[in-house]
Design an enzyme around this catalytic site. Structure first.
Site, PDB file in Angstrom:
ATOM      1  N   ASN A 145      23.990  44.261  39.279  1.00  0.00           N
ATOM      2  CA  ASN A 145      23.520  43.641  40.519  1.00  0.00           C
ATOM      3  C   ASN A 145      22.005  43.519  40.618  1.00  0.00           C
ATOM      4  OD1 ASN A 145      25.817  42.701  41.897  1.00  0.00           O
ATOM      5  ND2 ASN A 145      26.435  44.838  42.180  1.00  0.00           N
ATOM      6  N   GLU A 174      31.260  48.875  34.444  1.00  0.00           N
ATOM      7  CA  GLU A 174      29.901  49.404  34.238  1.00  0.00           C
ATOM      8  C   GLU A 174      29.935  50.872  34.689  1.00  0.00           C
ATOM      9  OE1 GLU A 174      26.967  47.795  37.053  1.00  0.00           O
ATOM     10  OE2 GLU A 174      25.528  47.631  35.406  1.00  0.00           O
ATOM     11  N   HIS A 183      32.116  51.118  37.988  1.00  0.00           N
ATOM     12  CA  HIS A 183      31.921  49.857  38.708  1.00  0.00           C
ATOM     13  C   HIS A 183      32.766  48.747  38.090  1.00  0.00           C
ATOM     14  CE1 HIS A 183      28.857  46.584  40.075  1.00  0.00           C
ATOM     15  NE2 HIS A 183      29.924  46.610  40.839  1.00  0.00           N
ATOM     16  N   SER A 243      28.667  49.227  44.294  1.00  0.00           N
ATOM     17  CA  SER A 243      27.990  48.149  43.567  1.00  0.00           C
ATOM     18  C   SER A 243      26.508  48.404  43.424  1.00  0.00           C
ATOM     19  CB  SER A 243      28.126  46.834  44.320  1.00  0.00           C
ATOM     20  OG  SER A 243      29.421  46.621  44.728  1.00  0.00           O
TER      21      SER A 243
HETATM   22  N1  CAA Z   1      42.957  38.508  41.917  1.00  0.00           N
HETATM   23  C1  CAA Z   1      43.625  38.519  40.752  1.00  0.00           C
HETATM   24  N2  CAA Z   1      43.651  37.481  39.888  1.00  0.00           N
HETATM   25  C2  CAA Z   1      42.974  36.383  40.255  1.00  0.00           C
HETATM   26  C3  CAA Z   1      42.247  36.278  41.449  1.00  0.00           C
HETATM   27  C4  CAA Z   1      42.270  37.414  42.308  1.00  0.00           C
HETATM   28  N3  CAA Z   1      41.587  37.442  43.457  1.00  0.00           N
HETATM   29  N4  CAA Z   1      41.675  35.057  41.513  1.00  0.00           N
HETATM   30  C5  CAA Z   1      42.023  34.404  40.394  1.00  0.00           C
HETATM   31  N5  CAA Z   1      42.802  35.204  39.638  1.00  0.00           N
HETATM   32  C6  CAA Z   1      43.399  34.884  38.353  1.00  0.00           C
HETATM   33  C7  CAA Z   1      44.386  33.740  38.491  1.00  0.00           C
HETATM   34  O1  CAA Z   1      45.636  34.189  38.949  1.00  0.00           O
HETATM   35  C8  CAA Z   1      44.425  33.203  37.089  1.00  0.00           C
HETATM   36  O2  CAA Z   1      45.234  34.034  36.293  1.00  0.00           O
HETATM   37  P1  CAA Z   1      46.162  33.420  35.148  1.00  0.00           P
HETATM   38  O3  CAA Z   1      45.225  33.014  34.053  1.00  0.00           O
HETATM   39  O4  CAA Z   1      47.011  34.565  34.795  1.00  0.00           O
HETATM   40  O5  CAA Z   1      46.903  32.294  35.764  1.00  0.00           O
HETATM   41  C9  CAA Z   1      42.986  33.414  36.574  1.00  0.00           C
HETATM   42  O6  CAA Z   1      42.394  34.392  37.459  1.00  0.00           O
HETATM   43  C10 CAA Z   1      42.195  32.141  36.651  1.00  0.00           C
HETATM   44  O7  CAA Z   1      42.285  31.667  37.989  1.00  0.00           O
HETATM   45  P2  CAA Z   1      42.267  30.125  38.384  1.00  0.00           P
HETATM   46  O8  CAA Z   1      42.853  29.331  37.261  1.00  0.00           O
HETATM   47  O9  CAA Z   1      42.883  30.001  39.743  1.00  0.00           O
HETATM   48  O10 CAA Z   1      40.756  29.769  38.629  1.00  0.00           O
HETATM   49  P3  CAA Z   1      39.504  29.869  37.689  1.00  0.00           P
HETATM   50  O11 CAA Z   1      39.808  29.485  36.307  1.00  0.00           O
HETATM   51  O12 CAA Z   1      38.466  29.172  38.453  1.00  0.00           O
HETATM   52  O13 CAA Z   1      39.135  31.427  37.656  1.00  0.00           O
HETATM   53  C11 CAA Z   1      37.920  33.263  38.486  1.00  0.00           C
HETATM   54  C12 CAA Z   1      38.935  32.170  38.816  1.00  0.00           C
HETATM   55  C13 CAA Z   1      38.498  34.212  37.443  1.00  0.00           C
HETATM   56  C14 CAA Z   1      37.695  34.032  39.769  1.00  0.00           C
HETATM   57  C15 CAA Z   1      36.615  32.589  37.910  1.00  0.00           C
HETATM   58  O14 CAA Z   1      36.194  31.583  38.799  1.00  0.00           O
HETATM   59  C16 CAA Z   1      35.499  33.545  37.684  1.00  0.00           C
HETATM   60  O15 CAA Z   1      35.457  34.245  36.673  1.00  0.00           O
HETATM   61  N6  CAA Z   1      34.518  33.618  38.637  1.00  0.00           N
HETATM   62  C17 CAA Z   1      33.403  34.509  38.547  1.00  0.00           C
HETATM   63  C18 CAA Z   1      33.844  35.860  39.036  1.00  0.00           C
HETATM   64  C19 CAA Z   1      32.739  36.890  38.973  1.00  0.00           C
HETATM   65  O16 CAA Z   1      31.618  36.637  38.562  1.00  0.00           O
HETATM   66  N7  CAA Z   1      33.084  38.113  39.400  1.00  0.00           N
HETATM   67  C20 CAA Z   1      32.159  39.176  39.470  1.00  0.00           C
HETATM   68  C21 CAA Z   1      31.553  39.219  40.830  1.00  0.00           C
HETATM   69  S1  CAA Z   1      30.416  40.523  40.979  1.00  0.00           S
HETATM   70  C22 CAA Z   1      31.355  41.869  41.310  1.00  0.00           C
HETATM   71  O17 CAA Z   1      32.541  41.844  41.464  1.00  0.00           O
HETATM   72  C23 CAA Z   1      30.692  43.176  41.391  1.00  0.00           C
HETATM   73  C24 CAA Z   1      29.686  43.393  42.390  1.00  0.00           C
HETATM   74  O18 CAA Z   1      29.140  44.468  42.318  1.00  0.00           O
HETATM   75  C25 CAA Z   1      29.328  42.481  43.468  1.00  0.00           C
END
Ligand code: CAA
Length: 304
Positions: free
Chosen positions: A211, A173, A161, A127
């Site tokens: 990040n 990325e 990434h 990351s």
């Molecule tokens: N693994 C796989 N699928 C997942 C999951 C997981 N851990 N968590 C949620 N999902 C899926 C669900 O199964 C659901 O899929 P369907 O549409 O097929 O049913 C979908 O995501 C939506 O989930 P929910 O309806 O339960 O909940 P939500 O609408 O609140 O979405 C979320 C959940 C997709 C996580 C959303 O809250 C979101 O986009 N959050 C922001 C995530 C983000 O910013 N990620 C990047 C972080 S930074 C990073 O990763 C890199 C780094 O370098 C730190």
């Protein structure tokens, strides 16, 4: 003209949330056989259970047929501790997704350079750690990094990434090290596209684009909480409802993992020496307390 990625078999190192997600999209979307390696048998069992759960959900929702899910699952094979990296020796590309620790990653890349074919791409899902530093380790023992052989070996290292949750987030990325060749970059890009992802590219600066922008935002939210400016709920609700973010910054920090957030922030701070990246004391203390967020049940929120 689109460039072929040429990946007939992929290796994924680390069966945590990221590695498992990368293995799944590679098997399901890019349709390549995947060897998933982790030293921990428990982690491999957990990873495969998550894959089964996600495939079953897609079948239930009518997005995949039983047959498509089975085909994807059959493309996934595990490589345990006994075989180690030797079990990956014939892959065309490996994606490393272990924890954010430079020494650990450098060791892995040194061993990968020794075990894998000389034309295999060595990608890291880091990351924030410098891809150039990781690439410098991907040189066989006794070979100078500045020699033709050393430069060639390091030229196949690239940053790939992915974002959490990998099956849902649409971006990869790509980061090229100082040493990365154009061919490596193009094949990595083609592979990410085959996984169904949009691709952006960033130079190898601390935190890359993602990040370097996200972490100061999360840290500022933590400092607002630390100063008592608002409650955790009000900080998150402000960003969720006021700016349409899917999660508030404190929820997102818990989701990423507070230990991971701190490791990234330390890399940013050490890499830039810019005080705007200094991690908040509250984040440091929470990690001292081993409150890592969603992954172990306690972060800014509780996850029973
Ligand atoms: N693994 C796989 N699928 C997942 C999951 C997981 N851990 N968590 C949620 N999902 C899926 C669900 O199964 C659901 O899929 P369907 O549409 O097929 O049913 C979908 O995501 C939506 O989930 P929910 O309806 O339960 O909940 P939500 O609408 O609140 O979405 C979320 C959940 C997709 C996580 C959303 O809250 C979101 O986009 N959050 C922001 C995530 C983000 O910013 N990620 C990047 C972080 S930074 C990073 O990763 C890199 C780094 O370098 C730190």
């Amino acid at each position: 003209m689109s460039i072929a990625h040429g990946i007939r078999t992929l290796g994924v190192l680390g069966a945590g949330q990221m590695g498992t997600g990368i293995a799944l999209v590679s098997a399901l979307r890019a349709k390549v056989p995947v060897l998933l390696h982790d030293r921990s048998p428990e982690q491999l069992t957990k990873g495969l259970a998550l894959v089964d759960k996600l495939l079953a959900k897609d079948v239930n929702k009518g997005r995949l047929t039983n047959e498509q899910a089975k085909e994807a699952r059959d493309r996934l094979m595990i490589v345990g501790k006994e075989e180690g990296l030797k079990g990956l020796r014939d892959v065309d590309m490996v994606v490393e997704a272990v924890s954010e620790n430079l020494t650990l990653k450098r060791n892995i890349f040194k061993n990968l350079a020794a075990e894998l074919r000389p034309d295999a791409i060595l990608a890291t899902n880091t990351s924030s750690i410098s891809i150039t530093k990781i690439a410098a380790a991907a040189v066989p023992d006794g070979v100078s990094a500045a020699s033709e052989e050393g430069k060639k070996s390091a030229s196949r290292v690239v940053g790939l990434h992915f974002f959490n949750p990998v099956p849902v987030m649409k971006l990869v990325e790509i980061i090229s090290a100082l040493q990365t060749s154009e061919e490596t970059l193009n094949r990595a890009r083609a592979f990410a596209s085959a996984c169904g992802k949009e691709v952006t590219t960033s130079k190898d600066v601390p935190g890359f684009v993602s990040n370097a922008l996200l972490m100061p935002f999360i840290n500022e939210a933590i400092m607002h909480l630390e100063k008592g400016i608002a409650t955790r709920e009000d900080i998150d609700t402000t960003l969720k409802l006021g700016m349409n973010h899917p999660m508030g910054p404190l929820q997102l920090a818990d989701f990423i993992g507070l230990d991971t957030c701190l490791a990234i922030q330390q890399t940013l701070y050490e890499g830039t020496r810019d005080s705007k990246y200094r991690p908040s004391v509250l984040l440091e203390r929470m990690v001292d307390a081993q409150w890592y967020g969603r992954k172990n049940g306690k972060g800014f929120y509780e996850y029973p």
